[in-house]
Motif scaffolding. Structure first.
Motif, PDB file in Angstrom:
ATOM      1  N   ASP A 299     -70.503  31.242   3.449  1.00 50.12           N
ATOM      2  CA  ASP A 299     -69.115  30.845   3.711  1.00 50.12           C
ATOM      3  C   ASP A 299     -68.139  31.521   2.741  1.00 50.12           C
ATOM      4  OD1 ASP A 299     -67.000  29.545   4.869  1.00 50.12           O
ATOM      5  OD2 ASP A 299     -67.330  27.645   3.824  1.00 50.12           O
ATOM      6  N   LEU A 300     -68.092  32.842   2.814  1.00 50.83           N
ATOM      7  CA  LEU A 300     -67.230  33.628   1.937  1.00 50.83           C
ATOM      8  C   LEU A 300     -66.056  34.197   2.728  1.00 50.83           C
ATOM      9  CD1 LEU A 300     -69.981  35.596   0.007  1.00 50.83           C
ATOM     10  CD2 LEU A 300     -68.311  34.068  -1.064  1.00 50.83           C
ATOM     11  N   PRO A 301     -64.878  34.299   2.096  1.00 54.79           N
ATOM     12  CA  PRO A 301     -63.750  34.952   2.775  1.00 54.79           C
ATOM     13  C   PRO A 301     -64.136  36.375   3.162  1.00 54.79           C
ATOM     14  CG  PRO A 301     -63.048  33.897   0.733  1.00 54.79           C
ATOM     15  CD  PRO A 301     -64.544  33.861   0.735  1.00 54.79           C
ATOM     16  N   GLY A 302     -63.968  36.711   4.393  1.00 60.67           N
ATOM     17  CA  GLY A 302     -64.365  38.034   4.872  1.00 60.67           C
ATOM     18  C   GLY A 302     -65.584  37.937   5.758  1.00 60.67           C
ATOM     19  N   PRO A 303     -66.779  37.762   5.192  1.00 61.94           N
ATOM     20  CA  PRO A 303     -67.985  37.648   6.027  1.00 61.94           C
ATOM     21  C   PRO A 303     -67.909  36.544   7.077  1.00 61.94           C
ATOM     22  CG  PRO A 303     -68.613  38.052   3.759  1.00 61.94           C
ATOM     23  CD  PRO A 303     -67.115  37.860   3.755  1.00 61.94           C
ATOM     24  N   ARG A 304     -67.358  35.399   6.700  1.00 58.52           N
ATOM     25  CA  ARG A 304     -67.306  34.297   7.673  1.00 58.52           C
ATOM     26  C   ARG A 304     -66.357  34.606   8.831  1.00 58.52           C
ATOM     27  NH1 ARG A 304     -64.192  30.344   3.369  1.00 58.52           N
ATOM     28  NH2 ARG A 304     -62.108  31.298   3.548  1.00 58.52           N
ATOM     29  N   SER A 305     -65.404  35.525   8.606  1.00 56.73           N
ATOM     30  CA  SER A 305     -64.472  35.883   9.677  1.00 56.73           C
ATOM     31  C   SER A 305     -65.119  36.776  10.734  1.00 56.73           C
ATOM     32  CB  SER A 305     -63.238  36.589   9.097  1.00 56.73           C
ATOM     33  OG  SER A 305     -63.561  37.868   8.596  1.00 56.73           O
ATOM     34  N   LEU A 306     -66.278  37.336  10.434  1.00 52.75           N
ATOM     35  CA  LEU A 306     -66.989  38.198  11.382  1.00 52.75           C
ATOM     36  C   LEU A 306     -67.941  37.417  12.275  1.00 52.75           C
ATOM     37  CD1 LEU A 306     -67.871  41.189   9.012  1.00 52.75           C
ATOM     38  CD2 LEU A 306     -65.854  40.881  10.462  1.00 52.75           C
ATOM     39  N   VAL A 307     -68.104  36.141  11.967  1.00 50.80           N
ATOM     40  CA  VAL A 307     -69.004  35.286  12.741  1.00 50.80           C
ATOM     41  C   VAL A 307     -68.212  34.118  13.314  1.00 50.80           C
ATOM     42  CG1 VAL A 307     -70.937  33.670  12.584  1.00 50.80           C
ATOM     43  CG2 VAL A 307     -71.069  35.877  11.432  1.00 50.80           C
TER      44      VAL A 307
END
Length: 369
Positions: A299-307
């Motif tokens: 649940d990190l800013p960036g990676p979570r936005s890709l899922v």
């Protein structure tokens, strides 16, 4: 325009920053004159080339990890129209000072988060140099609204930011892995395959492989394939041995770019277990998605936005092996859900994240400088 791409790493060195600089250079060279400035590598190492792009490998007597001192660089880039700096580049980003007629674009790839003694230098350096770059840059590029809002703007203030995600090339597609790969890796019938792709060097400590290995302990009939190489590999192999995970983990080493899609196609799920905001995007999530493989990410800013949580993958708590294990288990035990998420993940890439789409946005950004 004459464009100088300035970056601390370059393929085949693993990691997103070098790959993005490579793709940017290839795209921009269709309309502009592009020169890449990057540190020199081992004479025996093959370096990726781009037709029509000059790549200057600069020598330095002072190196530490991916930080280098290149006092010759300012003189080499003085006649370019645009300096495109891929940040961070310690030893270089502190001294980038555009001339009055030059434009400086800063690609904010990640928040510097070194460990140990290195943090005593990098932490104050990044705060100081970011203040300088705010004054000097014409515009900034950040890969997601999420990372810009949570990490970049609180650090840098009210700056001009262009949101430009990274992309995936057309070689990453769903399909069957090449015959024999499963047997060569020792994957048994009935075992589900979990894939990890990332650098195993000190610069990529934040990838969180130890957390994933701990999560693996309670999972049955699984095989974790670790793609990547680096100086931390012996440490991770020791953890595998001490945790009695030898029958669950395979270290595949470095895999060539051309063979990487087959490893994704082999996987049932992909896992990005990163532990802090040094992981700002997660290009590997998109590579997996392009091959129809759903992801479990932290649940990190960036990676979570890709899922899209629950639609193209699942989001686990940061640094929490139990949470990671629960999410992995939920996907592995439900074939129908996993296949549905894989199809949705692939569609998401086709709609938003192919380099052809991103390239058009990049060229437009340059036209508007």
């Amino acid at each position: 325009m004459k464009i100088a791409q300035v970056v601390c790493v370059w393929p085949p060195y693993g990691g997103g920053m070098g790959r993005v600089a490579f793709e940017y250079s290839k795209i921009l060279s269709t309309e502009h004159q592009v020169t890449v400035f990057t540190p020199s590598y081992s004479p025996s190492q093959t370096v990726s080339e781009i037709a029509g792009v000059e790549i200057k490998h600069l020598k330095s007597a002072i190196k530490y990890g991916n930080a280098v001192w290149l006092p010759q660089l300012p003189g080499l880039i003085k006649d370019f129209d645009v300096i495109h700096l891929h940040y961070p580049f310690f030893g270089v980003h502190e001294f980038i000072r555009p001339r009055p007629r030059q434009k400086l674009i800063v690609n904010y790839h990640m928040r510097p988060q070194a460990r140990g003694l290195a943090s005593l230098i990098s932490s104050p350096d990044s705060r100081w140099s970011e203040k300088l770059l705010v004054k000097r840059a014409s515009t900034w590029i950040v890969s997601s609204h999420d990372f810009a809002d949570v990490i970049v703007r609180p650090r840098l203030g009210n700056i001009k930011i262009n949101i430009l995600p990274f992309g995936v090339d057309v070689n990453f597609l769903p399909g069957q892995a090449k015959k024999g790969i499963k047997d060569n890796l020792g994957i048994r019938e009935g075992e589900k395959v979990i894939l990890f792709v990332g650098g195993l060097d000190s610069q990529h400590y934040f990838k969180g492989l130890p957390v994933l290995l701990r999560a693996l302990s309670g999972l049955e009939k699984v095989k974790l394939i670790v793609v990547g190489e680096g100086n931390l590999r012996p440490k991770y192999e020791l953890q595998v041995s001490q945790s009695e995970l030898n029958n669950k983990v395979i270290f595949a080493g470095a895999v060539t770019r051309s063979n990487l899609p087959d490893y994704y196609r082999l996987a049932d799920i992909f896992v990005l277990s990163s532990i802090n905001s040094a992981e700002a995007f997660g290009l590997v999530i998109l590579e997996a998605a392009a091959c129809g493989v759903p992801a479990v990410v932290t649940d990190l800013p960036g990676p979570r936005s890709l899922v899209k949580d629950g639609q193209t993958g699942l989001v686990a708590r940061i640094g929490d092996a139990s949470s990671l294990a629960d999410k992995i288990s939920a996907l592995l035990k439900d074939d129908s859900l996993r296949e549905k998420m894989g199809r949705s993940a692939h569609e998401l890439v086709e709609q938003n994240y192919r380099w052809s789409t991103i390239g058009s946005q990049l060229l437009k950004l340059y036209q508007e400088l």
